[in-house]
Design a protein around this motif. Structure first.
Motif, PDB file in Angstrom:
ATOM      1  N   ARG A  60      34.784  28.411  40.017  1.00 23.39           N
ATOM      2  CA  ARG A  60      34.603  29.061  38.711  1.00 23.39           C
ATOM      3  C   ARG A  60      35.020  30.530  38.719  1.00 23.39           C
ATOM      4  N   LEU A  61      35.848  30.916  39.678  1.00 22.72           N
ATOM      5  CA  LEU A  61      36.321  32.297  39.723  1.00 22.72           C
ATOM      6  C   LEU A  61      37.293  32.580  38.581  1.00 22.72           C
ATOM      7  N   GLY A  62      38.137  31.604  38.218  1.00 22.59           N
ATOM      8  CA  GLY A  62      39.045  31.792  37.089  1.00 22.59           C
ATOM      9  C   GLY A  62      38.276  32.036  35.808  1.00 22.59           C
ATOM     10  N   ARG A  63      37.218  31.261  35.599  1.00 21.54           N
ATOM     11  CA  ARG A  63      36.377  31.460  34.417  1.00 21.54           C
ATOM     12  C   ARG A  63      35.756  32.849  34.435  1.00 21.54           C
ATOM     13  N   ALA A  64      35.266  33.273  35.602  1.00 24.52           N
ATOM     14  CA  ALA A  64      34.643  34.600  35.705  1.00 24.52           C
ATOM     15  C   ALA A  64      35.647  35.703  35.394  1.00 24.52           C
ATOM     16  N   LEU A  65      36.883  35.562  35.858  1.00 28.89           N
ATOM     17  CA  LEU A  65      37.908  36.559  35.561  1.00 28.89           C
ATOM     18  C   LEU A  65      38.239  36.567  34.072  1.00 28.89           C
ATOM     19  N   GLY A  66      38.315  35.385  33.464  1.00 29.96           N
ATOM     20  CA  GLY A  66      38.568  35.313  32.024  1.00 29.96           C
ATOM     21  C   GLY A  66      37.462  35.973  31.230  1.00 29.96           C
TER      22      GLY A  66
END
Length: 326
Positions: free
Chosen positions: A272-278
């Motif tokens: 879920r790192l992509g979600r966190a960056l978004g």
């Protein structure tokens, strides 16, 4: 009532009545589009503004297309600009304000007239940006052999809770440049594989490092990283939307922020790192005072095409593509 289709080109930019009629068609289309996507720029609802936009585009020597006339009155148009540069090669682009038609059949007639000249000149890659909320235009292009390639989306900015998972989302520093260079390669490497098959330019690590060294201090861009136990596993870049070359005309929302890049190293995906960056970019847009925040993604990129809509990015425009072969 019979519809006559004729070619249009740069000489028609001097026909004030014709261009004004095309501008009115674009304004009508955009007015309907903003019912579904109210965050888009309202300026194109004004026929004068829309006319100025089309006059400038039609005056370009690389631009040509077709107009549909009923009783001498324009009822639809389609224009495209030819190009040759990488990575698209000999191609034709129909930008976000360059197509308007009341129904799919008129659109198909317009394309039939315009496309013959393009293909005769060896331009067999055709791209068009159409409102996602216009089933007539989408259906018309689908029945002309186009397929969905790319999605533009938009949402309101909002303050987001800090990332609650392992690690932190923080601003990048110069010490992060080696990791940022590796992440610059991670996205094209991912998009070069199935089912996207569209790698684009793949820089070497040295090329990516050199570019970061030269441009790191450009304050027009904000770079964030996902730091887990001192290791940078992902990054995202945010900026004003007008800095993106892919956003021109009605697709360019007024005073919008832009999620211009996001990547996570393959071994760290699924955390879920992509979600966190978004979410961090959405928060950045809210803190920066933008009226909206935009993103775009390849429809065939399973990671981004699932993550960004889940973060609330609503499709505004679809880029459709046709490659003509035997």
């Amino acid at each position: 009532m019979t519809t006559t289709i004729r070619r249009i080109g740069p000489d028609d930019a001097q026909d004030a009545d014709l261009v004004a009629a095309l501008g009115a068609l674009l304004a009508d289309r955009h007015r309907a589009h903003r019912i579904a996507s109210p965050l888009l720029d309202p300026a194109y609802e004004d026929a004068t503004h829309a006319t100025q936009h089309l006059r400038a585009q039609l005056a370009d020597e690389q631009t040509a297309g077709a107009v549909g006339l009923r009783d001498g009155r324009p009822v639809g148009y389609l224009i495209g600009r030819t190009g040759d540069g990488p990575p698209w090669g000999p191609s034709v682009w129909m930008e976000s304000g360059w197509v308007a038609a009341p129904d799919a059949e008129l659109l198909r007639d317009l394309y039939t007239v315009a496309a013959q000249d393009w293909v005769d000149a060896g331009r067999v890659a055709h791209y068009v940006l159409v409102p996602a909320s216009s089933p007539e235009l989408v259906d018309g292009f689908f029945r002309l052999g186009f397929g969905l390639q790319h999605v533009h989306g938009i949402r309101e900015p909002a303050r987001c809770e800090p990332w609650a998972g392992a690690g932190t989302i923080r601003p990048a520093t110069r010490d992060d440049i080696p990791a940022l260079a590796a992440l610059d390669r991670a996205l094209p490497l991912h998009q070069g594989r199935s089912p996207v098959f569209a790698a684009g330019h793949l820089p070497t690590l040295e090329e990516a490092r050199e570019e970061w060294e030269e441009e790191f201090d450009d304050d027009r861009f904000t770079t964030l990283v996902a730091d887990v136990d001192g290791e940078v596993l992902g990054s995202a870049m945010a900026c004003a939307l007008e800095l993106s070359g892919l956003h021109r005309g009605p697709v360019l929302a007024d005073h919008a922020g832009f999620l211009g890049f996001a990547a996570v190293l393959p071994a760290a995906r699924g955390r879920r790192l992509g979600r966190a960056l978004g979410e961090a970019v959405i928060d950045w847009a809210a803190q920066s005072g933008y009226r909206s925040v935009a993103a775009d993604w390849r429809a065939t990129n399973l990671l981004s095409s699932r993550t960004w809509p889940r973060l609330g990015f609503e499709p505004t425009f679809l880029r459709l593509h046709r490659l003509i072969g035997h």
